[in-house]
Design an enzyme around this catalytic site. Sequence first.
Site, PDB file in Angstrom:
ATOM      1  N   HIS A 140      -3.557   0.707   8.235  1.00  0.00           N
ATOM      2  CA  HIS A 140      -2.374   1.193   8.228  1.00  0.00           C
ATOM      3  C   HIS A 140      -2.329   2.225   7.001  1.00  0.00           C
ATOM      4  O   HIS A 140      -1.556   3.379   7.463  1.00  0.00           O
ATOM      5  CB  HIS A 140      -1.237   0.124   7.585  1.00  0.00           C
ATOM      6  CG  HIS A 140       0.153   0.643   7.334  1.00  0.00           C
ATOM      7  ND1 HIS A 140       1.218  -0.018   8.181  1.00  0.00           N
ATOM      8  CD2 HIS A 140       0.858   1.453   6.622  1.00  0.00           C
ATOM      9  CE1 HIS A 140       2.359   0.808   7.699  1.00  0.00           C
ATOM     10  NE2 HIS A 140       2.131   1.429   6.826  1.00  0.00           N
ATOM     11  N   GLU A 141      -2.750   2.379   5.963  1.00  0.00           N
ATOM     12  CA  GLU A 141      -2.497   3.277   4.764  1.00  0.00           C
ATOM     13  C   GLU A 141      -3.603   4.470   5.451  1.00  0.00           C
ATOM     14  O   GLU A 141      -3.186   5.464   5.219  1.00  0.00           O
ATOM     15  CB  GLU A 141      -3.343   2.821   3.633  1.00  0.00           C
ATOM     16  CG  GLU A 141      -2.342   1.721   3.081  1.00  0.00           C
ATOM     17  CD  GLU A 141      -0.826   2.200   2.984  1.00  0.00           C
ATOM     18  OE1 GLU A 141      -0.392   3.146   3.066  1.00  0.00           O
ATOM     19  OE2 GLU A 141      -0.010   1.117   3.226  1.00  0.00           O
ATOM     20  N   GLY A 174       0.887  -1.130   0.184  1.00  0.00           N
ATOM     21  CA  GLY A 174      -0.078   0.014  -0.230  1.00  0.00           C
ATOM     22  C   GLY A 174       0.874   1.378  -0.141  1.00  0.00           C
ATOM     23  O   GLY A 174       2.038   1.142   0.449  1.00  0.00           O
ATOM     24  N   HIS A 192      -1.673   6.773   7.610  1.00  0.00           N
ATOM     25  CA  HIS A 192      -0.739   7.868   6.898  1.00  0.00           C
ATOM     26  C   HIS A 192      -1.533   9.102   6.917  1.00  0.00           C
ATOM     27  O   HIS A 192      -0.849  10.193   6.828  1.00  0.00           O
ATOM     28  CB  HIS A 192      -0.267   7.189   5.632  1.00  0.00           C
ATOM     29  CG  HIS A 192       0.855   6.348   5.710  1.00  0.00           C
ATOM     30  ND1 HIS A 192       2.036   6.669   6.289  1.00  0.00           N
ATOM     31  CD2 HIS A 192       0.797   5.106   5.641  1.00  0.00           C
ATOM     32  CE1 HIS A 192       2.883   5.621   6.243  1.00  0.00           C
ATOM     33  NE2 HIS A 192       2.387   4.317   5.681  1.00  0.00           N
ATOM     34  N   GLN A 212       3.201   9.887   1.547  1.00  0.00           N
ATOM     35  CA  GLN A 212       4.378   9.341   1.427  1.00  0.00           C
ATOM     36  C   GLN A 212       4.988   9.657   0.206  1.00  0.00           C
ATOM     37  O   GLN A 212       6.315   9.406   0.265  1.00  0.00           O
ATOM     38  CB  GLN A 212       4.250   7.800   1.436  1.00  0.00           C
ATOM     39  CG  GLN A 212       3.650   7.211   2.730  1.00  0.00           C
ATOM     40  CD  GLN A 212       3.561   5.655   2.501  1.00  0.00           C
ATOM     41  OE1 GLN A 212       2.366   4.949   2.384  1.00  0.00           O
ATOM     42  NE2 GLN A 212       4.448   4.990   3.106  1.00  0.00           N
ATOM     43  N   CYS A 226       6.613  -0.669   6.486  1.00  0.00           N
ATOM     44  CA  CYS A 226       6.200   0.348   5.669  1.00  0.00           C
ATOM     45  C   CYS A 226       7.202   0.901   4.961  1.00  0.00           C
ATOM     46  O   CYS A 226       8.400   1.054   5.338  1.00  0.00           O
ATOM     47  CB  CYS A 226       5.921   1.685   7.059  1.00  0.00           C
ATOM     48  SG  CYS A 226       5.267   2.947   6.007  1.00  0.00           S
ATOM     49  N   LEU A 227       6.871   1.203   3.695  1.00  0.00           N
ATOM     50  CA  LEU A 227       8.022   1.873   2.657  1.00  0.00           C
ATOM     51  C   LEU A 227       8.507   3.176   3.160  1.00  0.00           C
ATOM     52  O   LEU A 227       9.586   3.304   2.925  1.00  0.00           O
ATOM     53  CB  LEU A 227       7.324   2.204   1.257  1.00  0.00           C
ATOM     54  CG  LEU A 227       6.685   0.863   0.764  1.00  0.00           C
ATOM     55  CD1 LEU A 227       6.084   1.231  -0.593  1.00  0.00           C
ATOM     56  CD2 LEU A 227       8.044  -0.121   0.531  1.00  0.00           C
TER      57      LEU A 227
END
Length: 157
Positions: free
Chosen positions: A130-131, A46, A134, A51, A88-89
């Site tokens: 999670h997303e 995701g 953000h 981000q 997480c990226l």
Amino acid sequence: MAKRKILRFPDERLRRVSKKVTEFDDELFELLDDMRETMYANEGMGLAAPQVGVPIRVVVMDVNGNFFEFVNPEIIHQEGEQIDDEGCLSVGQFNDKVKRPYIVTVKAQDRLGNHYQITGEKYFARCVCHELDHLDGILFIDKSEHGKEYIEKHGKK
Ligand code: NI
């Protein structure tokens, strides 16, 4: 389409509260296409617009080979509980256990502004939580088992 640069913790831009999308235009389509390409290029599950430095409420996800685009997503129902590893990226080489609901229902818009709802469980529910975090400047390390230690160690620029 183009890949975009992913911001990394502790970049302050990851901590902003993102704004609602009001214009469903070419700029949004380009962002969504770029986010999709960026997510796949980095083998992520995701990616949220903040981000890539764009503070608006847009998320892309791939769960078990199914691709999702969410504009202005909101969780309208959740139930159950699961605890599993997340990464997480924007955080790098760190995975840690996070408690999430097992089932979530999301209300969102598609890229044309059409409203829809979707319910999913397990990885879908985890990824949505999670997303969407953000979009409010929240990272999984704020909630994970050993996140506090990670933040203390890596949180200084
Ligand atoms: Ni993330």
